[in-house]
Motif scaffolding. Structure first.
Motif, PDB file in Angstrom:
ATOM      1  N   ARG A 102       0.826  -1.213   0.000  1.00  0.00           N
ATOM      2  CA  ARG A 102       0.000   0.000   0.000  1.00  0.00           C
ATOM      3  C   ARG A 102       0.854   1.255   0.000  1.00  0.00           C
ATOM      4  NH1 ARG A 102      -2.128   3.120   4.309  1.00  0.00           N
ATOM      5  NH2 ARG A 102      -3.965   4.330   3.692  1.00  0.00           N
ATOM      6  N   VAL A 103       1.988   1.229   0.711  1.00  0.00           N
ATOM      7  CA  VAL A 103       2.876   2.388   0.766  1.00  0.00           C
ATOM      8  C   VAL A 103       3.930   2.331  -0.337  1.00  0.00           C
ATOM      9  CG1 VAL A 103       4.529   3.664   2.198  1.00  0.00           C
ATOM     10  CG2 VAL A 103       2.497   2.646   3.239  1.00  0.00           C
ATOM     11  N   GLU A 112       1.900  12.662   2.575  1.00  0.00           N
ATOM     12  CA  GLU A 112       3.022  13.151   1.785  1.00  0.00           C
ATOM     13  C   GLU A 112       4.344  12.990   2.527  1.00  0.00           C
ATOM     14  OE1 GLU A 112       3.015  14.001  -1.328  1.00  0.00           O
ATOM     15  OE2 GLU A 112       0.856  13.740  -1.523  1.00  0.00           O
ATOM     16  N   THR A 113       4.291  12.805   3.842  1.00  0.00           N
ATOM     17  CA  THR A 113       5.495  12.547   4.629  1.00  0.00           C
ATOM     18  C   THR A 113       5.263  11.311   5.486  1.00  0.00           C
ATOM     19  OG1 THR A 113       4.755  14.003   6.427  1.00  0.00           O
ATOM     20  CG2 THR A 113       6.156  14.972   4.717  1.00  0.00           C
ATOM     21  N   PHE A 114       6.360  10.608   5.788  1.00  0.00           N
ATOM     22  CA  PHE A 114       6.251   9.339   6.494  1.00  0.00           C
ATOM     23  C   PHE A 114       7.286   9.275   7.609  1.00  0.00           C
ATOM     24  CE2 PHE A 114       4.578   8.779   2.296  1.00  0.00           C
ATOM     25  CZ  PHE A 114       3.501   7.924   2.439  1.00  0.00           C
ATOM     26  N   ASN A 144       9.839  12.285   2.656  1.00  0.00           N
ATOM     27  CA  ASN A 144       8.723  12.519   1.749  1.00  0.00           C
ATOM     28  C   ASN A 144       8.351  11.234   1.017  1.00  0.00           C
ATOM     29  OD1 ASN A 144      10.725  12.224  -0.229  1.00  0.00           O
ATOM     30  ND2 ASN A 144      10.978  14.425  -0.510  1.00  0.00           N
ATOM     31  N   LYS A 145       7.312  11.306   0.181  1.00  0.00           N
ATOM     32  CA  LYS A 145       6.799  10.099  -0.467  1.00  0.00           C
ATOM     33  C   LYS A 145       7.815   9.443  -1.389  1.00  0.00           C
ATOM     34  CE  LYS A 145       2.483   9.968  -1.502  1.00  0.00           C
ATOM     35  NZ  LYS A 145       1.155  10.190  -2.134  1.00  0.00           N
ATOM     36  N   ALA A 232      23.508   1.506  -8.878  1.00  0.00           N
ATOM     37  CA  ALA A 232      23.542   0.133  -8.389  1.00  0.00           C
ATOM     38  C   ALA A 232      24.889  -0.482  -8.717  1.00  0.00           C
ATOM     39  CB  ALA A 232      22.419  -0.693  -9.019  1.00  0.00           C
ATOM     40  N   ASP A 233      25.361  -1.367  -7.845  1.00  0.00           N
ATOM     41  CA  ASP A 233      26.637  -2.033  -8.054  1.00  0.00           C
ATOM     42  C   ASP A 233      26.509  -3.480  -7.608  1.00  0.00           C
ATOM     43  OD1 ASP A 233      29.633  -1.994  -8.523  1.00  0.00           O
ATOM     44  OD2 ASP A 233      29.569  -2.627  -6.434  1.00  0.00           O
ATOM     45  N   VAL A 234      27.048  -4.383  -8.393  1.00  0.00           N
ATOM     46  CA  VAL A 234      27.042  -5.805  -8.065  1.00  0.00           C
ATOM     47  C   VAL A 234      28.487  -6.255  -7.881  1.00  0.00           C
ATOM     48  CG1 VAL A 234      26.331  -8.109  -8.780  1.00  0.00           C
ATOM     49  CG2 VAL A 234      24.952  -6.122  -9.444  1.00  0.00           C
ATOM     50  N   GLY A 235      28.823  -6.735  -6.687  1.00  0.00           N
ATOM     51  CA  GLY A 235      30.171  -7.212  -6.414  1.00  0.00           C
ATOM     52  C   GLY A 235      30.157  -8.639  -5.916  1.00  0.00           C
ATOM     53  N   ASP A 236      31.251  -9.072  -5.348  1.00  0.00           N
ATOM     54  CA  ASP A 236      31.379 -10.421  -4.833  1.00  0.00           C
ATOM     55  C   ASP A 236      30.600 -10.548  -3.528  1.00  0.00           C
ATOM     56  OD1 ASP A 236      32.196 -13.027  -4.455  1.00  0.00           O
ATOM     57  OD2 ASP A 236      34.112 -12.475  -3.552  1.00  0.00           O
ATOM     58  N   GLU A 237      29.499 -11.299  -3.564  1.00  0.00           N
ATOM     59  CA  GLU A 237      28.629 -11.505  -2.414  1.00  0.00           C
ATOM     60  C   GLU A 237      28.110 -10.186  -1.850  1.00  0.00           C
ATOM     61  OE1 GLU A 237      30.557 -14.036   0.453  1.00  0.00           O
ATOM     62  OE2 GLU A 237      30.295 -15.806  -0.811  1.00  0.00           O
ATOM     63  N   ARG A 238      27.898  -9.217  -2.729  1.00  0.00           N
ATOM     64  CA  ARG A 238      27.412  -7.903  -2.296  1.00  0.00           C
ATOM     65  C   ARG A 238      26.652  -7.213  -3.417  1.00  0.00           C
ATOM     66  NH1 ARG A 238      29.599  -4.654   1.742  1.00  0.00           N
ATOM     67  NH2 ARG A 238      31.278  -6.188   1.902  1.00  0.00           N
ATOM     68  N   VAL A 239      25.496  -6.673  -3.088  1.00  0.00           N
ATOM     69  CA  VAL A 239      24.723  -5.845  -4.009  1.00  0.00           C
ATOM     70  C   VAL A 239      24.442  -4.529  -3.293  1.00  0.00           C
ATOM     71  CG1 VAL A 239      22.521  -5.553  -5.205  1.00  0.00           C
ATOM     72  CG2 VAL A 239      23.666  -7.773  -5.250  1.00  0.00           C
ATOM     73  N   THR A 240      24.706  -3.420  -3.955  1.00  0.00           N
ATOM     74  CA  THR A 240      24.532  -2.116  -3.332  1.00  0.00           C
ATOM     75  C   THR A 240      23.690  -1.212  -4.212  1.00  0.00           C
ATOM     76  OG1 THR A 240      26.731  -2.334  -2.353  1.00  0.00           O
ATOM     77  CG2 THR A 240      25.718  -0.147  -2.275  1.00  0.00           C
ATOM     78  N   PHE A 241      22.742  -0.532  -3.592  1.00  0.00           N
ATOM     79  CA  PHE A 241      21.973   0.526  -4.235  1.00  0.00           C
ATOM     80  C   PHE A 241      22.264   1.835  -3.502  1.00  0.00           C
ATOM     81  CE2 PHE A 241      19.295  -3.312  -4.370  1.00  0.00           C
ATOM     82  CZ  PHE A 241      19.139  -3.486  -5.750  1.00  0.00           C
ATOM     83  N   ALA A 242      22.371   2.919  -4.250  1.00  0.00           N
ATOM     84  CA  ALA A 242      22.514   4.243  -3.641  1.00  0.00           C
ATOM     85  C   ALA A 242      21.664   5.206  -4.427  1.00  0.00           C
ATOM     86  CB  ALA A 242      23.971   4.687  -3.648  1.00  0.00           C
ATOM     87  N   ALA A 243      20.948   6.068  -3.734  1.00  0.00           N
ATOM     88  CA  ALA A 243      20.031   6.982  -4.407  1.00  0.00           C
ATOM     89  C   ALA A 243      19.953   8.294  -3.632  1.00  0.00           C
ATOM     90  CB  ALA A 243      18.637   6.363  -4.511  1.00  0.00           C
ATOM     91  N   THR A 244      19.538   9.317  -4.340  1.00  0.00           N
ATOM     92  CA  THR A 244      19.267  10.599  -3.692  1.00  0.00           C
ATOM     93  C   THR A 244      18.042  11.226  -4.331  1.00  0.00           C
ATOM     94  OG1 THR A 244      20.195  12.769  -3.115  1.00  0.00           O
ATOM     95  CG2 THR A 244      20.802  11.868  -5.263  1.00  0.00           C
ATOM     96  N   VAL A 245      17.207  11.852  -3.497  1.00  0.00           N
ATOM     97  CA  VAL A 245      16.021  12.566  -3.959  1.00  0.00           C
ATOM     98  C   VAL A 245      15.924  13.874  -3.189  1.00  0.00           C
ATOM     99  CG1 VAL A 245      14.655  10.576  -4.741  1.00  0.00           C
ATOM    100  CG2 VAL A 245      14.612  11.254  -2.328  1.00  0.00           C
ATOM    101  N   PRO A 246      15.288  14.886  -3.774  1.00  0.00           N
ATOM    102  CA  PRO A 246      15.099  16.129  -3.043  1.00  0.00           C
ATOM    103  C   PRO A 246      14.319  15.896  -1.746  1.00  0.00           C
ATOM    104  CG  PRO A 246      14.649  16.447  -5.378  1.00  0.00           C
ATOM    105  CD  PRO A 246      14.800  14.977  -5.173  1.00  0.00           C
ATOM    106  N   ALA A 247      14.716  16.581  -0.691  1.00  0.00           N
ATOM    107  CA  ALA A 247      14.056  16.431   0.606  1.00  0.00           C
ATOM    108  C   ALA A 247      12.689  17.111   0.594  1.00  0.00           C
ATOM    109  CB  ALA A 247      14.922  17.024   1.704  1.00  0.00           C
TER     110      ALA A 247
END
Length: 247
Positions: A102-103, A112-114, A144-145, A232-247
């Protein structure tokens, strides 16, 4: 935890070291090429999302029906306790998935904020039915959403990247006018399906499963609409996501 996300800085400063990288600060739609499938229309994306949700819900719903059938079977009265346990566990799973969806995918009323603590609770409900463990380290007081959807979807994708178990660590901090988010999934056989990478890059599905692709493509769409970026980055036994959005 440091004031800024170390893994975000690593991605931003050394993009060539990442096995996959997409920066959504402009139009990342692939160039027209007759050999590349066309991007789906809005109605198709909605259909793929609906199918994904139905796939998630059908297993616990079917298990509840199976438990009820056992209760109604006169020859299976010795399995009444097992049937009740099956019904109770499946009902909890279905409720957890519905509350999360749902969210993560829905409009979630007019909010609009959580509160990150509530998002943690919803996400933990999903992880209770995964092999991976959740390590929630979110410093922001409110998000924010778009940030809420990013936290939840990337967390779920991080858990799904650990099919045999491991830990998905979720971090988020407010940095000026932006919210920086990082999800690090670490464990044996950690992997990310090619269709997930294609979806995050805003590319059409091609080969692979719609259910995995459409969540990533949905993340791409709402992050781009919010003016954010994702890596996104896929390494040895590791998956990483990084993101930024306006506050």
């Amino acid at each position: 935890m440091p004031g800024s996300l170390e893994c975000w800085g690593a991605f931003a400063k050394a993009p060539n070291q990442a096995k996959f990288r997409t920066m959504m600060d402009g139009d990342s739609t692939p160039e027209t090429n007759p050999e590349i499938p066309a991007l789906p229309r809005t109605a198709e994306v909605a259909a793929f999302l609906a199918a994904r949700m139905c796939h998630d819900f059908i297993s616990p719903a079917s298990a509840i029906v199976s438990g009820l059938d056992l209760l109604d079977d006169p020859s299976a009265q010795d399995m009444k306790e097992d049937a009740m346990n099956l019904i109770a566990g499946s009902a909890r799973k279905l409720t957890d998935l519905l509350s999360f969806t749902r969210v993560a995918f829905g409009a979630s009323a007019s909010a609009e904020t959580f509160d990150p603590r509530e998002l943690n609770k919803l996400t933990l409900g999903v992880f209770n039915h995964m092999r991976a463990q959740l390590d929630w380290q979110v410093e922001a007081n409110a998000v924010n959403k778009p940030a809420a959807r990013l936290l939840m979807n990337l967390a779920q994708m991080g858990g799904a990247a650990l099919p045999t178990g491991g830990t998905a660590t979720i971090r988020a901090v407010a940095e000026g006018a932006s919210i920086a988010i990082a999800v690090e999934a670490v464990g044996p056989r950690a992997r990310l399906r090619p269709e997930v990478l294609r979806g995050l890059a805003g590319e059409p599905l091609g080969d692979g499963l719609h259910g995995h692709w459409v969540q990533a493509y949905y993340v791409h769409l709402f992050t781009k609409d919010a003016g954010g970026r994702i890596f996104a980055d896929v390494g040895d036994e590791r998956v990483t996501f990084a993101a930024t959005v306006p506050a």
